[in-house]
Write a protein that holds these residues in place. Structure first.
Motif, PDB file in Angstrom:
ATOM      1  N   ASP A  58       0.838  -1.206   0.000  1.00 30.97           N
ATOM      2  CA  ASP A  58       0.000   0.000   0.000  1.00 30.97           C
ATOM      3  C   ASP A  58       0.872   1.254   0.000  1.00 30.97           C
ATOM      4  O   ASP A  58       0.584   2.230  -0.709  1.00 30.97           O
ATOM      5  CB  ASP A  58      -0.914   0.012   1.237  1.00 30.97           C
ATOM      6  CG  ASP A  58      -2.025  -1.016   1.174  1.00 30.97           C
ATOM      7  OD1 ASP A  58      -2.333  -1.514   0.066  1.00 30.97           O
ATOM      8  OD2 ASP A  58      -2.596  -1.333   2.238  1.00 30.97           O
ATOM      9  N   SER A 110      -0.821  -2.487  -8.837  1.00 29.02           N
ATOM     10  CA  SER A 110      -2.208  -2.183  -9.199  1.00 29.02           C
ATOM     11  C   SER A 110      -2.801  -3.234 -10.123  1.00 29.02           C
ATOM     12  O   SER A 110      -4.018  -3.397 -10.193  1.00 29.02           O
ATOM     13  CB  SER A 110      -2.298  -0.801  -9.869  1.00 29.02           C
ATOM     14  OG  SER A 110      -2.137   0.223  -8.907  1.00 29.02           O
ATOM     15  N   CYS A 114      -4.269 -10.693  -6.958  1.00 26.68           N
ATOM     16  CA  CYS A 114      -4.314 -11.427  -5.698  1.00 26.68           C
ATOM     17  C   CYS A 114      -4.426 -10.525  -4.477  1.00 26.68           C
ATOM     18  O   CYS A 114      -4.428 -11.015  -3.348  1.00 26.68           O
ATOM     19  CB  CYS A 114      -3.084 -12.315  -5.567  1.00 26.68           C
ATOM     20  SG  CYS A 114      -1.531 -11.399  -5.497  1.00 26.68           S
ATOM     21  N   ARG A 115      -4.493  -9.207  -4.661  1.00 24.44           N
ATOM     22  CA  ARG A 115      -4.559  -8.321  -3.498  1.00 24.44           C
ATOM     23  C   ARG A 115      -5.555  -7.196  -3.719  1.00 24.44           C
ATOM     24  O   ARG A 115      -5.865  -6.804  -4.842  1.00 24.44           O
ATOM     25  CB  ARG A 115      -3.180  -7.726  -3.194  1.00 24.44           C
ATOM     26  CG  ARG A 115      -2.540  -6.954  -4.344  1.00 24.44           C
ATOM     27  CD  ARG A 115      -1.183  -6.399  -3.950  1.00 24.44           C
ATOM     28  NE  ARG A 115      -1.309  -5.404  -2.918  1.00 24.44           N
ATOM     29  CZ  ARG A 115      -1.525  -4.111  -3.164  1.00 24.44           C
ATOM     30  NH1 ARG A 115      -1.626  -3.670  -4.404  1.00 24.44           N
ATOM     31  NH2 ARG A 115      -1.625  -3.247  -2.175  1.00 24.44           N
ATOM     32  N   HIS A 116      -6.057  -6.702  -2.591  1.00 22.83           N
ATOM     33  CA  HIS A 116      -6.989  -5.581  -2.638  1.00 22.83           C
ATOM     34  C   HIS A 116      -6.208  -4.282  -2.801  1.00 22.83           C
ATOM     35  O   HIS A 116      -5.245  -4.023  -2.078  1.00 22.83           O
ATOM     36  CB  HIS A 116      -7.808  -5.529  -1.350  1.00 22.83           C
ATOM     37  CG  HIS A 116      -8.694  -4.328  -1.243  1.00 22.83           C
ATOM     38  ND1 HIS A 116      -9.825  -4.185  -2.020  1.00 22.83           N
ATOM     39  CD2 HIS A 116      -8.596  -3.201  -0.483  1.00 22.83           C
ATOM     40  CE1 HIS A 116     -10.404  -3.037  -1.737  1.00 22.83           C
ATOM     41  NE2 HIS A 116      -9.675  -2.420  -0.812  1.00 22.83           N
ATOM     42  N   ARG A 117      -6.619  -3.465  -3.759  1.00 24.46           N
ATOM     43  CA  ARG A 117      -5.914  -2.203  -4.026  1.00 24.46           C
ATOM     44  C   ARG A 117      -6.517  -1.060  -3.217  1.00 24.46           C
ATOM     45  O   ARG A 117      -7.724  -0.895  -3.188  1.00 24.46           O
ATOM     46  CB  ARG A 117      -6.000  -1.835  -5.507  1.00 24.46           C
ATOM     47  CG  ARG A 117      -5.321  -2.802  -6.441  1.00 24.46           C
ATOM     48  CD  ARG A 117      -5.301  -2.242  -7.847  1.00 24.46           C
ATOM     49  NE  ARG A 117      -6.629  -1.880  -8.308  1.00 24.46           N
ATOM     50  CZ  ARG A 117      -7.432  -2.706  -8.961  1.00 24.46           C
ATOM     51  NH1 ARG A 117      -7.058  -3.930  -9.218  1.00 24.46           N
ATOM     52  NH2 ARG A 117      -8.620  -2.300  -9.367  1.00 24.46           N
ATOM     53  N   ARG A 118      -5.663  -0.288  -2.587  1.00 25.77           N
ATOM     54  CA  ARG A 118      -6.121   0.949  -1.937  1.00 25.77           C
ATOM     55  C   ARG A 118      -5.991   2.128  -2.893  1.00 25.77           C
ATOM     56  O   ARG A 118      -6.687   3.128  -2.766  1.00 25.77           O
ATOM     57  CB  ARG A 118      -5.303   1.222  -0.670  1.00 25.77           C
ATOM     58  CG  ARG A 118      -5.633   0.280   0.480  1.00 25.77           C
ATOM     59  CD  ARG A 118      -4.806   0.597   1.704  1.00 25.77           C
ATOM     60  NE  ARG A 118      -4.971   1.966   2.158  1.00 25.77           N
ATOM     61  CZ  ARG A 118      -4.279   2.507   3.158  1.00 25.77           C
ATOM     62  NH1 ARG A 118      -3.362   1.784   3.786  1.00 25.77           N
ATOM     63  NH2 ARG A 118      -4.484   3.751   3.531  1.00 25.77           N
ATOM     64  N   ASP A 120      -5.719   3.078  -7.070  1.00 29.75           N
ATOM     65  CA  ASP A 120      -5.897   2.577  -8.438  1.00 29.75           C
ATOM     66  C   ASP A 120      -5.136   3.484  -9.399  1.00 29.75           C
ATOM     67  O   ASP A 120      -5.657   4.476  -9.898  1.00 29.75           O
ATOM     68  CB  ASP A 120      -7.387   2.544  -8.796  1.00 29.75           C
ATOM     69  CG  ASP A 120      -7.646   1.937 -10.167  1.00 29.75           C
ATOM     70  OD1 ASP A 120      -6.667   1.511 -10.824  1.00 29.75           O
ATOM     71  OD2 ASP A 120      -8.814   1.900 -10.578  1.00 29.75           O
TER      72      ASP A 120
END
Length: 208
Positions: A58, A110, A114-118, A120
């Motif tokens: 992040d 981005s 496999c991961r949640h983006r805070r 974009d």
């Protein structure tokens, strides 16, 4: 104050090192041990600043966004062509992607499914291009029959493609690649009487 400055330097070193490892190995494979080792700090120091690998990712994305905005928020020179400015910023972006591992890693993160983006980065770049094309259309710098949304799609797809392909072959992030793209697009995009005033190879500091 000394401790605060030292802590800030350690955090910067960790973000930079994380970007290098993420850029080289990808988020899934990257290890915190490799990141702390590259930064020259202990695992304990890393965990003091970042609770997890996701938190480090992040931070890399947030710093990459700052650097993207540093390129995209360049000031339009008075009286300058909006289309030329768009061209110059695409040169600036690809040049920065070639030389700045934090920006490059941020775009890579981005695109990680496999991961949640805070943050974009692709979305922010799309929004910038969309606004730049809207201004060019309002200034009469696009052919009447040209779809502004089609221009946005083409520019974003091409620049994101350069970024993705550049991860494997640096020539995709060269000025020559961007020049070829704009040379091909200009005749279909810009009224004939404006073509002579445009440089597909870019102008100003952003393209150098």
């Amino acid at each position: 104050m000394v401790k605060q400055a030292r802590a800030a330097r350690t955090r910067e070193a960790l973000v930079r090192s994380a970007a290098e490892i993420f850029d080289r190995d990808g988020f899934s494979v990257a290890s915190l041990t490799a990141i702390s080792s590259l930064a020259g700090v202990s695992n304990g120091a890393l965990h003091f600043h970042f609770a997890s690998k996701a938190a480090l990712a992040d931070a890399v994305e947030e710093e990459a966004l700052t650097r993207l905005l540093g390129v995209a928020d360049a000031e339009l020179p008075p009286g300058a062509s909006r289309v030329q400015f768009l061209v110059d910023v695409t040169f600036g972006l690809t040049r920065a992607l070639s030389s700045d591992v934090v920006l490059r890693a941020g775009f890579g993160l981005s695109g990680e499914a496999c991961r949640h983006r805070r943050v974009d980065l692709y979305g922010r770049w799309y929004e910038w291009v969309e606004e730049a094309v809207r201004q060019a259309e309002a200034a009469g710098e696009l052919r009447p029959e040209v779809s502004a949304q089609g221009v946005v799609t083409s520019v974003v797809a091409a620049t994101v493609g350069f970024e993705t392909l550049g991860a494997r072959d640096a020539s995709w992030l060269s000025g020559a690649a961007v020049n070829r793209f704009w040379s091909l697009l200009f005749p279909a995009l810009v009224p004939a009487d404006l073509l002579a005033d445009l440089e597909a190879g870019g102008t100003g500091s952003l393209s150098r």
